[in-house]
Design an enzyme around this catalytic site. Structure first.
Site, PDB file in Angstrom:
ATOM      1  N   HIS A 279      27.699 -30.231  34.846  1.00 49.49           N
ATOM      2  CA  HIS A 279      26.631 -29.696  35.704  1.00 49.49           C
ATOM      3  C   HIS A 279      26.033 -28.447  35.068  1.00 49.49           C
ATOM      4  CE1 HIS A 279      24.580 -28.274  39.357  1.00 49.49           C
ATOM      5  NE2 HIS A 279      25.176 -27.104  39.177  1.00 49.49           N
TER       6      HIS A 279
ATOM      7  N   TYR B 123      17.289 -15.839  42.014  1.00 47.44           N
ATOM      8  CA  TYR B 123      18.655 -15.759  41.480  1.00 47.44           C
ATOM      9  C   TYR B 123      18.876 -14.669  40.443  1.00 47.44           C
ATOM     10  CZ  TYR B 123      18.143 -18.043  36.885  1.00 47.44           C
ATOM     11  OH  TYR B 123      17.851 -18.340  35.582  1.00 47.44           O
TER      12      TYR B 123
END
Ligand code: MN
Length: 429
Positions: free
Chosen positions: A131, A241
């Site tokens: 991922h 983020y």
């Protein structure tokens, strides 16, 4: 095979609860996961153990005195192992407790399952290296994995208050997002809503502030595991983020499965764990002989999507991907040890997410961000619908199974959550 095994793992064991002996059940007598349940939503909370399609009221058997899962989680592994042995013996075919304990069973579909424990703190790791690599490639084609990844188990502190149990529904979150062609951000419903296929470790015994947990003791502090869907608003995430990491993109909802599969139940599915020889080897504080010998756990994972159109047409859910916890880059023990190496104290009921568990193949991705390559390639479903990200009405179901030759297969039960339409914008102001 390994010293973690005992009589409760015997594949020949059968229960006097007939449904526990069926081939398809997630909950044979070799599993015995814990949940918090009640008779009706307002009923008194009880600690239950799953057996086939039934739930056993453990306190009614006299084996425990508490109805509070966190109190049970604070018990020593030896006490929990003794409890498991006693429950296993009482539910076994021919047991002297058969007639008495039969009164303490309820059908699982007739009870309300709650969050299994009070989750004081929630940390989400990033152990899914496939991922991390795939997502990293979307942003940094030349350097998909940041230089720290193979040295330090990356994580961030999440939010516990919005964690719900399977069956959770939530409104599509509002958030500040800025599209690539926009000059300024806008507050609007997320249009890149995603799921994350994860496992969660629920902490058992805690550690005192200032006293790290060494690798050799780490698993004694893990009570068990659940499925975890870490719902994520990718457009909010992309804008917010940097530099402090995920915030509102992740804290509007997270869903876990109700049954805590204990570390002891997972013993038959342990596997050797090492990093490839060409990779940096773990620093000594993250290494142990036991971790190398059996730090891995084979948990086969699946994501299923059930759209409103499928439900309207009477169709079942469609499987989107499959992966396995064996492909993670860090183990349960390494997560616990790293989390406490600075003296941070964990408490019974704390949740440690693994991060999105994707496999190496493109069809083994644990999020839509990966499956749709950042939203560029829509998936076509069997009924003709397409998806890049989640639509209103979509239900996502996570499932997990542990299988090994010579052992009884165990499962985790479903972890289901559903996206509702965003609340009317006027309500947000
Ligand atoms: Mn996550």
């Amino acid at each position: 095979m390994n010293e973690l095994l005992n009589a409760t793992h015997d594949p020949q064991l059968r229960s006097w609860v007939a449904s526990a002996n069926g081939a398809g059940t997630d909950f044979p007598i070799q599993n015995l996961p814990f949940a918090t349940y009640s008779q009706g939503p307002q009923g008194a909370r009880k600690i239950g153990v799953a057996i086939g399609d039934q739930v056993l009221d453990v306190r009614a058997t006299g084996l425990i005195e508490t109805s509070d899962m966190n109190a049970l989680m604070a018990q020593s592994p030896a006490a929990m192992s003794a409890l498991r042995a006693a429950i296993s013996q009482g539910l076994s075919e021919g047991s002297a407790q058969h007639a008495e304990w039969a009164q303490f069973l309820s059908p699982q579909d007739a009870v309300t399952l709650h969050l299994p424990c009070r989750i004081g703190d929630y940390t989400d790791f990033y152990t899914g290296i496939h991922h991390a690599t795939t997502v990293g490639k979307l942003f940094r084609p030349d350097e998909p994995l940041l230089p720290n990844y193979k040295w330090v188990p990356i994580g961030y502190h999440g939010r516990a208050s919005s964690i719900g149990v399977s069956g959770q529904t939530f409104h599509r979150p509002m958030g500040q997002t800025k599209g690539p062609k926009e000059d300024v951000p806008v507050l609007r419903p997320s249009h890149r809503l995603d799921y994350e296929l994860e496992l969660g470790v629920l902490v058992g015994q805690g550690n005192a502030l200032g006293e790290p947990i060494a690798m050799g003791e780490a698993e004694a502090h893990a009570f068990g595991m659940v499925l975890l869907n870490d719902w994520s608003a990718r457009d909010v995430q992309a804008w917010e983020y940097q530099p402090l990491g995920p915030f509102l993109a992740k804290n509007f909802a997270s869903t876990i499965s109700p049954w805590i599969v204990t570390m002891e139940a997972l013993a038959p599915f342990r596997a050797p764990f090492t990093h490839p020889e060409s990779d940096p080897q773990p620093l000594p504080y993250l290494d142990s002989p036991a971790n190398r010998k059996q730090g891995g756990i084979g948990v086969a994972l699946e994501v299923w999507l059930h759209t409103q159109a499928m439900r309207d047409a009477g169709l079942g859910p469609e499987r989107l991907s499959q992966s396995n916890f064996l492909d993670a880059y860090w183990t349960v023990a390494q997560m616990l040890t790293h989390h406490t190496v600075n003296g941070c104290n964990l408490q019974p009921g704390d949740l440690l997410g693994t991060g999105t568990l994707s496999g190496p193949g493109p069809d083994q991705a644990g999020s839509l961000l990966e499956l749709s390559q950042g939203g560029k390639n829509a998936l076509t479903l069997a009924n003709g619908e397409t998806r890049t990200f989640l639509e209103d009405g979509d239900a996502v179901i996570l499932r997990a199974l542990c299988e090994r030759n010579g052992f009884r297969r165990i499962g985790f039960g479903d972890c289901r959550g559903q996206v509702l339409a965003a609340r009317a914008q006027a309500a947000v102001g």
